[in-house]
Design a protein around this motif. Structure first.
Motif, PDB file in Angstrom:
ATOM      1  N   THR A 170       3.754  33.503 -53.682  1.00  0.00           N
ATOM      2  CA  THR A 170       4.766  33.528 -53.943  1.00  0.00           C
ATOM      3  C   THR A 170       6.199  33.678 -53.262  1.00  0.00           C
ATOM      4  O   THR A 170       7.547  33.690 -53.177  1.00  0.00           O
ATOM      5  N   ARG A 176       8.909  26.093 -46.341  1.00  0.00           N
ATOM      6  CA  ARG A 176       9.025  24.379 -46.337  1.00  0.00           C
ATOM      7  C   ARG A 176       8.401  23.880 -45.094  1.00  0.00           C
ATOM      8  O   ARG A 176       8.753  24.482 -44.079  1.00  0.00           O
ATOM      9  N   LYS A 190      15.407  31.367 -51.102  1.00  0.00           N
ATOM     10  CA  LYS A 190      14.382  32.159 -51.024  1.00  0.00           C
ATOM     11  C   LYS A 190      13.616  32.267 -50.020  1.00  0.00           C
ATOM     12  O   LYS A 190      12.951  31.571 -49.399  1.00  0.00           O
ATOM     13  N   SER A 195       7.832  31.355 -50.097  1.00  0.00           N
ATOM     14  CA  SER A 195       8.865  30.731 -50.517  1.00  0.00           C
ATOM     15  C   SER A 195       8.997  30.767 -48.745  1.00  0.00           C
ATOM     16  O   SER A 195       9.560  30.971 -47.855  1.00  0.00           O
ATOM     17  N   GLN A 219       0.633  32.801 -47.708  1.00  0.00           N
ATOM     18  CA  GLN A 219       1.118  32.202 -48.928  1.00  0.00           C
ATOM     19  C   GLN A 219       0.312  31.664 -49.676  1.00  0.00           C
ATOM     20  O   GLN A 219       0.196  32.156 -50.972  1.00  0.00           O
TER      21      GLN A 219
END
Ligand code: SF4
Ligand code: SF4
Ligand code: FES
Length: 241
Positions: free
Chosen positions: A48, A52, A100, A50, A42
């Protein structure tokens, strides 16, 4: 994996539930975690992407992904333990909608906690004296055994019953319900036992222990669910639910 590998070949899921794997080349580092690998992509290869995470130390439960076919907490999973031949395939958790790339929508998971009454129902008010619970009491021991859940969703992603029955509450919500069912300070058990005994509840569990096998906290939702089966049956026979 050999520490002499200088580069990892990493396949990352891109898109929503309909998507594709794309390949990235990531430098190998000492003590590298799977989350380090995703973060490298990333920050250096594709901003871009995605995904968590929050704590990076195994406390928040937000970094779970599918790593070489198995759900894992990526911040505590070392590349050396899982990347045979220097290859990693990383995707979103199973059994959940994909927002995503590697980020799943946890709303159905937490909605089931609510449905299982996985929320403390106080039996006292602020005006009451604080009740002492003996640490060695059976109820306290049973509540403690299930309490260290970090809501990572790994057991939920590993559960075949969730896969085939989207109505099933799943191991984490039921594990939480069992912890509260043993909390002497909780007053919500009649409604809780009725909720977990309903369709899609504890009696749908096949006890094959995939949840226990994958839980990074070493919890045993299968045992918690077995406790709910016994407790809800007893409540039913007594006419309480
Ligand atoms: S034991 Fe029950 S909750 Fe755990 S994985 Fe199997 S079916 Fe799912
Ligand atoms: S029971 Fe274990 S695997 Fe399931 S959500 Fe809690 S910590 Fe994660
Ligand atoms: S980032 Fe918090 S548990 Fe992994």
């Amino acid at each position: 994996m050999s520490e002499t590998v200088s580069e990892l070949i990493v396949e990352l899921w891109r898109g929503a539930r309909a998507g594709r794997y794309e390949t990235y080349h990531v430098p190998r580092r000492q003590s590298q975690t799977v989350l380090d690998v995703v973060t490298y992509v990333q920050r250096h290869l594709d901003p871009t992407l995605s995904y968590r995470f929050a704590c990076r130390v195994g406390m928040c439960g937000s970094c779970a992904m599918t790593v070489n076919g198995r759900p894992r907490w990526t911040c505590r999973t070392h590349v050396a333990d899982v990347a045979a031949g220097g290859r990693l395939t990383i995707g979103p958790l199973e059994n959940l909608p994909v927002i995503k790339d590697l980020a799943t929508d946890m709303e159905p998971f937490f909605a089931k906690w609510q449905r299982a009454h996985g929320v403390f129902a106080p039996s006292k008010t602020r005006a009451d004296a604080i009740e002492q619970i003996a640490p060695a009491s059976a109820g306290r021991a049973a509540a403690d055994a299930a309490i260290e859940c970090i809501n990572c969703g790994i057991c939920y992603a590993a559960c075949d019953t969730v896969r085939w029955n989207s109505d099933y509450l799943g191991p984490a919500a039921l594990n939480r319900a069992w912890s509260l069912a043993n909390d002497q300070k909780d007053a919500g058990n009649t409604a809780r036992l009725a909720a977990v005994a309903a369709d899609g509840g504890c009696h749908a569990c096949h006890s094959h222990q995939s949840c226990q096998e994958h839980c990074p906290q070493g919890l045993n939702p299968t045992a918690a669910i077995a406790g709910l089966k016994r407790r809800s049956l007893a409540a039913y026979l007594k006419g309480e639910i």
